[in-house]
Design a protein around this motif. Structure first.
Motif, PDB file in Angstrom:
ATOM      1  N   PHE A 164      -4.595   8.187  -6.025  1.00 36.50           N
ATOM      2  CA  PHE A 164      -3.766   7.265  -5.245  1.00 36.50           C
ATOM      3  C   PHE A 164      -3.147   6.184  -6.132  1.00 36.50           C
ATOM      4  O   PHE A 164      -1.941   5.917  -6.044  1.00 36.50           O
ATOM      5  N   ILE A 165      -3.965   5.562  -6.989  1.00 33.54           N
ATOM      6  CA  ILE A 165      -3.420   4.478  -7.802  1.00 33.54           C
ATOM      7  C   ILE A 165      -2.455   5.007  -8.864  1.00 33.54           C
ATOM      8  O   ILE A 165      -1.519   4.318  -9.255  1.00 33.54           O
ATOM      9  N   ALA A 166      -2.681   6.248  -9.329  1.00 34.41           N
ATOM     10  CA  ALA A 166      -1.740   6.840 -10.289  1.00 34.41           C
ATOM     11  C   ALA A 166      -0.380   7.052  -9.636  1.00 34.41           C
ATOM     12  O   ALA A 166       0.666   6.822 -10.255  1.00 34.41           O
ATOM     13  N   GLU A 167      -0.379   7.469  -8.362  1.00 30.11           N
ATOM     14  CA  GLU A 167       0.899   7.674  -7.668  1.00 30.11           C
ATOM     15  C   GLU A 167       1.580   6.348  -7.372  1.00 30.11           C
ATOM     16  O   GLU A 167       2.809   6.249  -7.454  1.00 30.11           O
ATOM     17  N   VAL A 168       0.795   5.310  -7.062  1.00 25.26           N
ATOM     18  CA  VAL A 168       1.388   3.986  -6.858  1.00 25.26           C
ATOM     19  C   VAL A 168       2.132   3.544  -8.118  1.00 25.26           C
ATOM     20  O   VAL A 168       3.208   2.947  -8.050  1.00 25.26           O
ATOM     21  N   ALA A 169       1.556   3.846  -9.277  1.00 27.60           N
ATOM     22  CA  ALA A 169       2.162   3.440 -10.556  1.00 27.60           C
ATOM     23  C   ALA A 169       3.141   4.475 -11.100  1.00 27.60           C
ATOM     24  O   ALA A 169       3.696   4.278 -12.189  1.00 27.60           O
ATOM     25  N   ASN A 170       3.396   5.536 -10.360  1.00 25.04           N
ATOM     26  CA  ASN A 170       4.212   6.642 -10.857  1.00 25.04           C
ATOM     27  C   ASN A 170       5.701   6.351 -10.687  1.00 25.04           C
ATOM     28  O   ASN A 170       6.425   7.055  -9.974  1.00 25.04           O
ATOM     29  N   PRO A 277      -7.936  -7.569 -11.625  1.00 20.65           N
ATOM     30  CA  PRO A 277      -7.817  -6.108 -11.696  1.00 20.65           C
ATOM     31  C   PRO A 277      -6.455  -5.595 -11.277  1.00 20.65           C
ATOM     32  O   PRO A 277      -6.086  -4.462 -11.606  1.00 20.65           O
ATOM     33  N   ILE A 278      -5.699  -6.380 -10.529  1.00 23.91           N
ATOM     34  CA  ILE A 278      -4.321  -6.029 -10.155  1.00 23.91           C
ATOM     35  C   ILE A 278      -3.404  -7.121 -10.686  1.00 23.91           C
ATOM     36  O   ILE A 278      -3.679  -8.305 -10.498  1.00 23.91           O
ATOM     37  N   HIS A 279      -2.312  -6.724 -11.318  1.00 27.81           N
ATOM     38  CA  HIS A 279      -1.450  -7.713 -11.980  1.00 27.81           C
ATOM     39  C   HIS A 279      -0.135  -7.965 -11.275  1.00 27.81           C
ATOM     40  O   HIS A 279       0.574  -8.914 -11.647  1.00 27.81           O
ATOM     41  N   THR A 280       0.239  -7.158 -10.310  1.00 27.77           N
ATOM     42  CA  THR A 280       1.520  -7.419  -9.668  1.00 27.77           C
ATOM     43  C   THR A 280       1.528  -6.959  -8.223  1.00 27.77           C
ATOM     44  O   THR A 280       0.831  -6.011  -7.851  1.00 27.77           O
ATOM     45  N   LEU A 305       3.798 -11.797 -10.324  1.00 27.58           N
ATOM     46  CA  LEU A 305       2.926 -11.487 -11.458  1.00 27.58           C
ATOM     47  C   LEU A 305       1.613 -12.268 -11.336  1.00 27.58           C
ATOM     48  O   LEU A 305       1.488 -13.400 -11.811  1.00 27.58           O
ATOM     49  N   LEU A 306       0.645 -11.646 -10.693  1.00 28.48           N
ATOM     50  CA  LEU A 306      -0.635 -12.310 -10.432  1.00 28.48           C
ATOM     51  C   LEU A 306      -1.338 -12.706 -11.728  1.00 28.48           C
ATOM     52  O   LEU A 306      -1.951 -13.779 -11.811  1.00 28.48           O
ATOM     53  N   GLY A 307      -1.286 -11.817 -12.723  1.00 24.42           N
ATOM     54  CA  GLY A 307      -1.938 -12.112 -13.991  1.00 24.42           C
ATOM     55  C   GLY A 307      -1.346 -13.332 -14.672  1.00 24.42           C
ATOM     56  O   GLY A 307      -2.060 -14.117 -15.300  1.00 24.42           O
ATOM     57  N   ALA A 308      -0.032 -13.504 -14.552  1.00 27.76           N
ATOM     58  CA  ALA A 308       0.621 -14.680 -15.128  1.00 27.76           C
ATOM     59  C   ALA A 308       0.294 -15.924 -14.324  1.00 27.76           C
ATOM     60  O   ALA A 308       0.003 -16.995 -14.884  1.00 27.76           O
ATOM     61  N   ALA A 309       0.329 -15.812 -12.997  1.00 27.06           N
ATOM     62  CA  ALA A 309       0.036 -16.959 -12.141  1.00 27.06           C
ATOM     63  C   ALA A 309      -1.369 -17.486 -12.394  1.00 27.06           C
ATOM     64  O   ALA A 309      -1.596 -18.704 -12.381  1.00 27.06           O
ATOM     65  N   PHE A 379      -0.335  -2.356 -13.355  1.00 24.54           N
ATOM     66  CA  PHE A 379      -0.537  -2.378 -11.909  1.00 24.54           C
ATOM     67  C   PHE A 379      -2.029  -2.557 -11.609  1.00 24.54           C
ATOM     68  O   PHE A 379      -2.417  -3.344 -10.757  1.00 24.54           O
ATOM     69  N   PHE A 380      -2.866  -1.816 -12.306  1.00 22.59           N
ATOM     70  CA  PHE A 380      -4.321  -1.937 -12.238  1.00 22.59           C
ATOM     71  C   PHE A 380      -4.805  -2.049 -13.675  1.00 22.59           C
ATOM     72  O   PHE A 380      -4.552  -1.165 -14.487  1.00 22.59           O
ATOM     73  N   ARG A 381      -5.491  -3.147 -14.014  1.00 26.37           N
ATOM     74  CA  ARG A 381      -5.858  -3.383 -15.413  1.00 26.37           C
ATOM     75  C   ARG A 381      -7.366  -3.529 -15.570  1.00 26.37           C
ATOM     76  O   ARG A 381      -8.037  -4.203 -14.766  1.00 26.37           O
ATOM     77  N   GLY A 382      -7.893  -2.890 -16.596  1.00 21.16           N
ATOM     78  CA  GLY A 382      -9.316  -3.001 -16.865  1.00 21.16           C
ATOM     79  C   GLY A 382      -9.665  -2.318 -18.166  1.00 21.16           C
ATOM     80  O   GLY A 382      -8.791  -1.876 -18.928  1.00 21.16           O
TER      81      GLY A 382
END
Length: 396
Positions: A164-170, A277-280, A305-309, A379-382
């Protein structure tokens, strides 16, 4: 305030964000608070106040988009909808995820699952991967219970989540990614349908049961159960692993936590601020909107950009440092407003109240084997992998 066209950052590419988003964020801040990225065809918003404003104002920035990656991956999920539709579905799942339910129902499941996974992890011995061999199965087992699919093997839940997450980022439309997503959808739908057809299907406190009790139709039950699978494995898995990584690099802070000067709840809050864990999140401008003196035209796609915020220097001193002692301040690791992450309390309990205390109690000296682990993803970082060691004298 004088309103102008957004400055352009034609150098920003998705590959850079996947490899090292924080360097990109620093460069973007130097350009402006709201920047147009031609390669991405999106406005990028870096400041905490602006990100919160975009997320809070659905009359200006809507969630629902015709080609939403969430819809593409899992169907008509609540996160791809505006109010009031989102609120109806969110209200249906909330009872399963409130702090009271976590404390009275799910924490016992988390503790049992942690003990099961730790027993296997200990047998693997030093060199075992805290991410793949503990955090992943633990998060998948917990998620299966909370969603209402306890009989589904955790390996299937994990595979569905990855698909699912791969398709979100596809964003490039790789057909192999889409094919894996189709298979995961078919399998997950079959498992959920079996649960829906069970006469006792709405008798427990799980998310599926709560949605059935609220009268949601089967297609929405399926979609929102799969939404929970997509983030409910990946996010707590990465937070757990990131915390072990961060504490190992700051042994003085770990010592303070173990001595009771700070709590694992404070560790959790700092980990998700420092490495969410999610950046945007994506929004669509409904109308022409002025944002920090920049005009965002109607119909534009906007990335929050959650990671920037979460590292906005106007809100956090020494924002790039990991500091458990940091005074608690609002951040956007779990979003904000009506779309704030429904599973945040479950994640906090399963990791800060159960997993980390158990790991550090049962595996004295827990630390990575080496220090060359690298974060990956946007999109998902870890951390894809984190082999660890510990004092095995305690296992004898």
């Amino acid at each position: 305030m004088r309103v102008s066209a957004a400055p352009s950052a034609d150098w920003v590419a998705l590959e850079q964000l996947i490899e090292d988003p924080y360097t990109v964020y620093d460069r973007l801040r130097a350009v402006g608070p709201v920047v147009w990225a031609p390669q991405l065809e999106r406005f990028l918003v870096t400041g905490l106040d602006d990100c919160r404003f975009v997320e809070a104002n659905e009359d200006l920035f809507e969630v629902e988009q015709e080609d939403s990656p969430l819809k593409r991956a899992m169907g008509e999920v609540m996160l791809s909808k505006n109010e009031p539709e989102h609120g109806v579905e969110r209200a249906a799942v909330n009872p399963a995820l409130r702090p009271k339910a976590i404390a009275e129902v799910w924490r016992a499941h988390f503790e049992a699952n942690a003990a099961r996974v730790l027993e296997r992890f200990r047998r693997l011995g030093p060199g075992a991967d805290i991410n793949a061999d503990f955090a992943l199965p633990y998060a998948a087992m917990n998620l299966a219970a909370v969603v209402g699919l306890p009989e589904v093997p955790w390996t299937d839940v994990q595979r569905w989540s990855l698909a699912f997450i791969a398709e979100v980022a596809n964003v490039q439309g790789d057909p192999r990614v889409s094919e894996a997503n189709d298979i995961a959808n078919a399998e997950a739908d079959a498992a959920i349908d079996q649960r829906i057809a069970d006469p006792a299907g709405s008798a427990d406190p799980s998310m599926i049961s709560m949605m059935l009790r609220a009268g949601l139709p089967p297609d929405l039950v399926r979609a929102n159960a799969k939404l929970a699978v997509s983030g409910g494995v990946n996010e707590p898995q990465h937070v757990l692993t990131s915390g072990v990584h961060a504490l190992s690099r700051h042994p003085d802070q770990l010592t303070s936590v173990r001595a009771g000067e700070y709590t694992f709840a404070q560790v959790f809050d700092e980990v998700v601020r420092w490495m969410p864990p999610i950046h945007t999140l994506m929004r669509l401008a409904r109308v022409d909107v002025e944002l920090s003196g920049v005009m965002v035209p109607a119909g534009s796609l906007v990335w929050i950009l959650l990671g920037a915020a979460n590292r906005d220097p106007r809100h956090f001193e020494q924002p790039d440092r990991f500091l458990v002692s940091r005074p608690r301040k609002p951040h956007l690791a779990f979003g904000s407003g009506p779309h704030i992450c429904a599973g945040s309390w479950a994640a906090r309990s399963s990791i800060a109240e159960v997993a980390w205390p158990l790991l550090y109690d049962e595996l004295p000296g827990l630390a990575p084997v080496d220090d060359d682990s690298r974060f990956n993803g946007f999109f998902f970082r870890g951390l894809p992998s984190l082999p660890v060691t510990w004092n095995t004298e305690s296992d004898k």
